[in-house]
Design a protein around this motif. Structure first.
Motif, mmCIF file in Angstrom:
data_model
loop_
_atom_site.group_PDB
_atom_site.id
_atom_site.type_symbol
_atom_site.label_atom_id
_atom_site.label_comp_id
_atom_site.label_asym_id
_atom_site.label_seq_id
_atom_site.Cartn_x
_atom_site.Cartn_y
_atom_site.Cartn_z
ATOM 1 N N LEU A 38 3.793 4.313 -4.069
ATOM 2 C CA LEU A 38 4.127 2.894 -3.881
ATOM 3 C C LEU A 38 5.055 2.392 -4.986
ATOM 4 N N CYS A 62 -3.698 8.658 -11.390
ATOM 5 C CA CYS A 62 -2.634 8.381 -10.410
ATOM 6 C C CYS A 62 -2.898 9.119 -9.102
ATOM 7 N N CYS A 120 0.726 -1.031 -8.178
ATOM 8 C CA CYS A 120 -0.127 0.165 -8.292
ATOM 9 C C CYS A 120 -1.578 -0.167 -7.916
ATOM 10 N N PRO A 146 1.774 2.324 -14.050
ATOM 11 C CA PRO A 146 2.325 3.398 -14.875
ATOM 12 C C PRO A 146 3.388 2.925 -15.883
HETATM 13 S S1 SF4 Z 1 1.927 6.798 -7.447
HETATM 14 FE FE1 SF4 Z 1 0.533 5.160 -6.766
HETATM 15 S S2 SF4 Z 1 -1.289 5.386 -8.080
HETATM 16 FE FE2 SF4 Z 1 0.379 6.552 -9.055
HETATM 17 S S3 SF4 Z 1 1.297 5.126 -10.501
HETATM 18 FE FE3 SF4 Z 1 2.468 4.961 -8.599
HETATM 19 S S4 SF4 Z 1 1.532 3.241 -7.468
HETATM 20 FE FE4 SF4 Z 1 0.071 3.887 -9.089
#
Ligand code: SF4
Ligand code: SF4
Lengths: 316, 100
Positions: free
Chosen positions: B71, B66, B33, B41
Motif C-alpha cells: 500500500l 511489515c 500503513c 515505514p
Molecule cells: S508494505 Fe504494507 S505493511 Fe509494509 S510498510 Fe508498506 S504499507 Fe506498511
C-alpha cells in the motif's frame, strides 16, 4: 512477536532439506491430485503449478493456533528472550504437525484444487499436471528477506522445470504467481509464460447465477496491487451471471488481511485481520476471495467466505 | 551519541535498495500503513537517508512486522518504493546476522 532470525533459520533449513517450508516430504503435503478428475501427466501445453500453497494451509493453521496461544501466555517472555524461542517453533513446525493437522481442513483445501482442475478441463484448457514437478516457489524465504535461500531454491526449481521442457505455467494463487512471473526472471534468469487459472476460464453459457444474492470480493494484495489482475475474477462472475459488490478498499487499493504476519506474530495478524473483517462485514454479503492465505485468515475470523474456484465450480 | 554511516544508502544498493534518497519524508506511507506503528515505514527510510545503521540494527525486529502489502508503494508520491525498501533492509539485516 517471535524472533524473525529463528523463524528464518528454521524455514530456510526446511526448504534446503525438503524443498518446502515444513521439513516434511512434499509428497505428504501434496495429495489433492489423487481425487482430481481429468488431468494428464503429459502431453499438454501448460503445466499446472499449485506451488503447494493451498495444501500448506492446514499445516500453517495448526502451527499458528499453537503459537497464538503461546504468544499471549505467561510463556511469552521465555519465547521472546529465552532459549525456548528457538525450541518452540521448530517443535511445532516439525514433529507437531502430524498430530495438529486436521483431516477435514486438508480435504477442504484439496477440494479447491480439484475445482480448479475441473474448471480448466471444462474450459478446454490444454494443461497437464505432474506432482513431482509441482514445487514450492520459495516465496516465504523471499518475503522474510532470506535472499540467498530464495535464490538457491528458485534456481533449483527453474532449472528442473526447464530441463523438463516447461514453457507455460498455470498458477492457482497470487504468491506463487508473483514469484514465478516477476521474481524468477529477475533472480534465476529463467522466464516462463505464467497465467493465473482464472485468466484462462471460458464460461460457455450465462448460467444459473441469476437471482443469487451478491458476493463481496476481497482482493488479495498480490493480485490486486502487485499483479493488477483484479478484473479477471470480476469478469468471470459477470459472465456467469453472478453479481458482486465492491467493498471499501478493493482492487489496487485492497486492504491486507494480515496473513503475512502469521509466521512472526499471530497477535499482529489478528489486529490487521479484525480491521479488514469490519470492512468486509459492512457489505453485508458473503465474501469470495482467491488466495489460500486470505481464505484461511478470513475463515479464522468466522466470516462466511469461500474461494472463487468453489463458487465458480458450483455455478458453471 | 549515535554514529552515522554516510555510505549506508550506497551499501544498501547491494541488497536491492536504491530509492531511499527519493523519499522526501512526507509520511504518506506511514499514514496508510495498516501497522499504524511509530511512523513505520517512513522512520526506517529516514534512518537510511541519514546513515543511522545502528538504529536500524537496534530496531531490526520491527522490519518483520511489515506485511509486504504494497500500500505504501502504491501511494508514495515520489516512487520511493517503501515496501521494497523494507524488504531490502530485511535482506541487509539477515546478511549481517549470518556474517556475525
Ligand atoms: S508494505 Fe504494507 S505493511 Fe509494509 S510498510 Fe508498506 S504499507 Fe506498511
Ligand atoms: S510516502 Fe514515499 S516520499 Fe512519503 S515518506 Fe513514504 S517513502 Fe517517503
Amino acid at each position: 512477536m517471535y524472533n524473525p532470525r529463528d523463524i528464518i533459520n528454521l524455514i530456510s533449513a526446511h526448504v534446503r532439506k525438503s524443498r518446502n517450508p515444513f521439513g516434511i516430504p512434499s509428497s505428504q503435503i501434496n495429495t489433492w491430485w489423487r481425487e482430481a478428475p481429468g488431468f494428464t501427466r503429459r502431453p499438454g501445453d501448460a503445466l499446472l503449478v499449485t506451488g503447494l500453497m493451498y495444501q500448506s494451509i492446514p499445516y500453517i493453521e495448526a502451527t499458528t493456533r499453537y503459537l497464538e496461544r503461546l504468544e499471549g501466555s505467561r510463556w511469552a517472555d521465555y519465547l521472546r528472550f529465552g532459549r525456548l524461542s528457538r525450541y518452540i517453533p521448530s517443535f511445532v513446525v516439525g514433529r507437531g504437525f502430524a498430530c495438529l493437522t486436521s483431516k477435514a481442513s486438508m480435504q477442504q483445501f484439496n477440494r479447491i484444487l480439484v475445482s480448479i482442475c475441473r474448471l480448466l478441463t471444462q474450459s478446454s484448457v490444454d494443461f497437464f499436471y505432474h506432482p513431482e514437478m509441482d514445487f514450492y516457489s520459495g516465496i516465504l524465504l523471499y518475503d522474510l528477506g532470506d535472499q540467498e535461500g530464495f535464490v538457491e531454491h528458485a534456481k533449483f526449481v527453474a532449472r528442473t522445470l526447464k530441463l523438463h521442457g516447461v514453457k507455460k505455467i498455470i498458477t492457482v494463487d497470487p504468491h506463487t504467481t508473483y514469484a514465478l512471473k516477476e521474481l524468477y526472471p529477475k533472480y534465476t534468469g529463467v522466464s516462463f509464460e505464467v497465467q493465473p487459472y482464472f485468466a484462462l476460464l471460458r464460461p460457455h453459457q450465462v448460467s444459473r447465477g441469476n437471482g443469487r444474492p451478491p458476493v463481496a470480493i476481497h482482493d488479495p494484495c498480490f493480485y490486486g496491487r502487485y499483479l493488477k489482475v483484479s478484473e479477471g475474477p470480476r469478469q468471470l462472475l459477470s459472465g456467469l451471471g453472478l453479481s458482486y459488490t465492491e467493498v471499501r478498499n478493493c482492487g489496487e487499493f485492497t486492504s491486507c488481511c494480515g496473513g503475512p504476519a502469521e509466521s512472526v506474530s499471530p497477535a499482529l495478524n489478528r489486529e490487521i485481520l479484525d480491521r479488514r473483517v469490519a470492512e468486509l462485514k459492512a457489505s453485508g454479503a458473503p465474501v469470495v476471495t482467491f488466495c489460500p492465505i486470505c481464505l484461511a485468515n478470513l475463515l479464522k475470523a468466522g466470516l462466511p467466505v469461500e474461494d472463487l474456484a468453489s463458487l465458480l465450480d458450483r455455478s458453471w | 551519541m549515535a554514529l552515522v554511516n554516510p555510505d549506508f544508502a550506497e551499501e544498501l544498493k547491494a541488497f536491492g535498495v536504491d530509492t531511499a534518497l527519493e523519499c522526501f519524508n512526507c509520511g504518506t506511507c506511514a499514514a496508510i500503513c495498516p501497522l499504524i506503528f511509530e511512523h513505520f515505514p517512513r522512520k526506517m527510510i529516514r534512518y537510511v537517508q541519514v546513515g543511522a545503521t545502528e538504529k536500524i540494527l537496534q530496531q531490526a525486529q520491527e522490519l518483520w512486522r511489515c506485511l509486504h502489502c504494497g500500500l505504501c508503494t502504491q501511494t508514495c508520491p515520489r516512487q520511493a518504493n517503501p515496501a521494497e525498501l523494507i524488504l531490502g533492509l530485511r535482506r541487509y539485516v539477515v546478511a549481517r546476522w549470518r556474517r556475525a
